[in-house]
Design an enzyme around this catalytic site. Structure first.
Site, PDB file in Angstrom:
ATOM      1  N   GLU A 148       0.504  -1.397  -0.204  1.00 52.79           N
ATOM      2  CA  GLU A 148      -0.123  -0.049  -0.076  1.00 52.79           C
ATOM      3  C   GLU A 148       0.974   1.229   0.162  1.00 52.79           C
ATOM      4  O   GLU A 148       1.627   1.528   1.502  1.00 52.79           O
ATOM      5  CB  GLU A 148      -0.627   0.318   1.759  1.00 52.79           C
ATOM      6  CG  GLU A 148      -1.113   0.952   1.433  1.00 52.79           C
ATOM      7  CD  GLU A 148      -2.766   0.828   2.642  1.00 52.79           C
ATOM      8  OE1 GLU A 148      -3.256   2.632   2.589  1.00 52.79           O
ATOM      9  OE2 GLU A 148      -2.308   0.594   3.012  1.00 52.79           O
ATOM     10  N   GLU A 154       3.733   9.758   6.117  1.00 54.09           N
ATOM     11  CA  GLU A 154       2.956   9.068   6.707  1.00 54.09           C
ATOM     12  C   GLU A 154       4.107   7.460   6.293  1.00 54.09           C
ATOM     13  O   GLU A 154       5.015   6.277   7.064  1.00 54.09           O
ATOM     14  CB  GLU A 154       2.192   8.039   6.394  1.00 54.09           C
ATOM     15  CG  GLU A 154       0.815   8.589   7.094  1.00 54.09           C
ATOM     16  CD  GLU A 154      -0.569   7.797   7.324  1.00 54.09           C
ATOM     17  OE1 GLU A 154      -0.888   6.748   7.545  1.00 54.09           O
ATOM     18  OE2 GLU A 154      -1.567   8.753   7.110  1.00 54.09           O
ATOM     19  N   PHE A 183      -7.574   8.153  -0.166  1.00 52.41           N
ATOM     20  CA  PHE A 183      -7.485   9.103   0.271  1.00 52.41           C
ATOM     21  C   PHE A 183      -5.875   9.458   0.367  1.00 52.41           C
ATOM     22  O   PHE A 183      -5.412  10.482   0.496  1.00 52.41           O
ATOM     23  CB  PHE A 183      -7.393   8.950   2.334  1.00 52.41           C
ATOM     24  CG  PHE A 183      -6.593   9.541   3.367  1.00 52.41           C
ATOM     25  CD1 PHE A 183      -7.555  11.183   3.421  1.00 52.41           C
ATOM     26  CD2 PHE A 183      -5.538   9.538   3.598  1.00 52.41           C
ATOM     27  CE1 PHE A 183      -6.976  11.890   4.182  1.00 52.41           C
ATOM     28  CE2 PHE A 183      -5.099  10.712   4.935  1.00 52.41           C
ATOM     29  CZ  PHE A 183      -5.774  11.487   5.524  1.00 52.41           C
ATOM     30  N   GLU A 242     -12.212   1.965   4.665  1.00 52.70           N
ATOM     31  CA  GLU A 242     -11.314   2.317   5.979  1.00 52.70           C
ATOM     32  C   GLU A 242     -11.057   3.755   6.566  1.00 52.70           C
ATOM     33  O   GLU A 242     -10.747   4.409   5.876  1.00 52.70           O
ATOM     34  CB  GLU A 242      -9.819   2.171   5.392  1.00 52.70           C
ATOM     35  CG  GLU A 242      -8.654   1.842   7.223  1.00 52.70           C
ATOM     36  CD  GLU A 242      -7.262   1.447   6.356  1.00 52.70           C
ATOM     37  OE1 GLU A 242      -6.778   0.593   6.344  1.00 52.70           O
ATOM     38  OE2 GLU A 242      -6.755   3.031   6.113  1.00 52.70           O
TER      39      GLU A 242
END
Length: 283
Positions: A148, A154, A183, A242
């Site tokens: 991912e 992040e 997102f 999610e």
């Protein structure tokens, strides 16, 4: 197309004691549940499998990649610890019939540093070698690994589909694929349609919320481009909602969820699913 929801939308951590949450997810009309594995000891295949079967839910296993689970680490002991965790996820996936284990498997979330190019290159190489090895175990389990891409806040390793494809080319395993999250795409990709077509046959799972981590359909994400790309590559797999609950305090802090996006998390899930079904039908 199968639509699902992550248990992170309601709680953290999920354990196999929370059967009522699985019942709720099935009752809301979802086809599958995303199960984030914060601690493998929280899961019993023997307990969960018959429950999921009775509810008509399938499962997708999501890895929770912390600094102790770092396949890019310079420390051999840390990499061995990471292997142990990911192998536990693969055993769980095999036991529950999940087709994949997804997440930022290549490195832990939220490394706060400005690394030198030489450090980043060394971490990249270790991660490639580690995942090529882990993919062999995945193949033995009949499970695929989905990498991912995360946004720049992040990770500094894989931010885009192009990054993921370069990684896959080097790792060179048919058991490695790509798992996308709309997102993160909204931050890093310039064109949803193009990103999906670049992922192509390597796309094995898709997570969605809207641009603000809120209810699908209530932000500024390019839903038309996303749908067009999925249709072009013939994707008919799994799409999971999610997001996270402000009531799950430690996780909410980690992902910066400071406010509610719906009156209740049930409303978030219900409204999101209704949007996704209309969106995919072209309504």
């Amino acid at each position: 197309m199968k639509f699902g929801a992550s248990t992170w939308l309601w709680t953290s951590p999920f354990t196999d004691q929370q059967i009522t949450l699985l019942e709720k997810i099935a009752g809301l009309g979802f086809d599958f549940v995303e199960l984030p594995v914060e601690d493998p000891s929280h899961f019993s295949v023997e307990k969960l499998k018959p429950v999921l079967t009775d509810l008509g839910l399938t499962a997708v296993i999501c890895a929770a990649v912390t600094k102790e689970r770092d396949l890019s680490a310079g420390s051999l002991a840390t990499r061995k610890q990471a292997f142990h965790y990911f192998e536990s996820c693969l055993v769980l996936a095999e036991g529950l019939g999940s087709p994949c284990v997804v997440g930022p498997l290549y490195a832990p979330v939220a490394k706060a540093r400005l690394a030198t190019e030489s450090l980043r290159s060394a971490e990249w190489d270790r991660s490639v070698a580690s995942l090529a090895q882990l993919a062999q175990t995945a193949g033995n389990c009949g499970v695929h690994l989905g990498l991912e891409p995360l946004n720049r806040f992040e990770t500094d390793m894989i931010n885009t589909v192009a990054d993921a494809q370069r990684f896959l080319q080097q790792a060179d395993s048919r058991y490695l694929g790509i798992s996308l999250d709309s997102f993160h795409m909204n931050i890093e990709e310039t064109d949803f349609h193009r990103a999906i077509t670049l992922a192509g046959e390597k796309l094995i799972h898709l997570q969605v919320s809207d641009s603000h981590r809120g209810v699908p359909g209530e932000g500024n994400s390019d839903w038309a481009g996303l749908r067009a790309g999925l249709i072009e590559i013939g994707y008919d797999g799994t799409i999971g909602i999610e997001s996270f609950s402000p009531d799950a305090s430690s996780l909410a802090e980690a992902v910066c969820i400071w406010r509610r996006f719906a009156n209740t998390q049930d409303d978030f899930a219900r409204d999101g699913l209704a949007f996704l079904r209309q969106w995919w039908a072209g309504a």
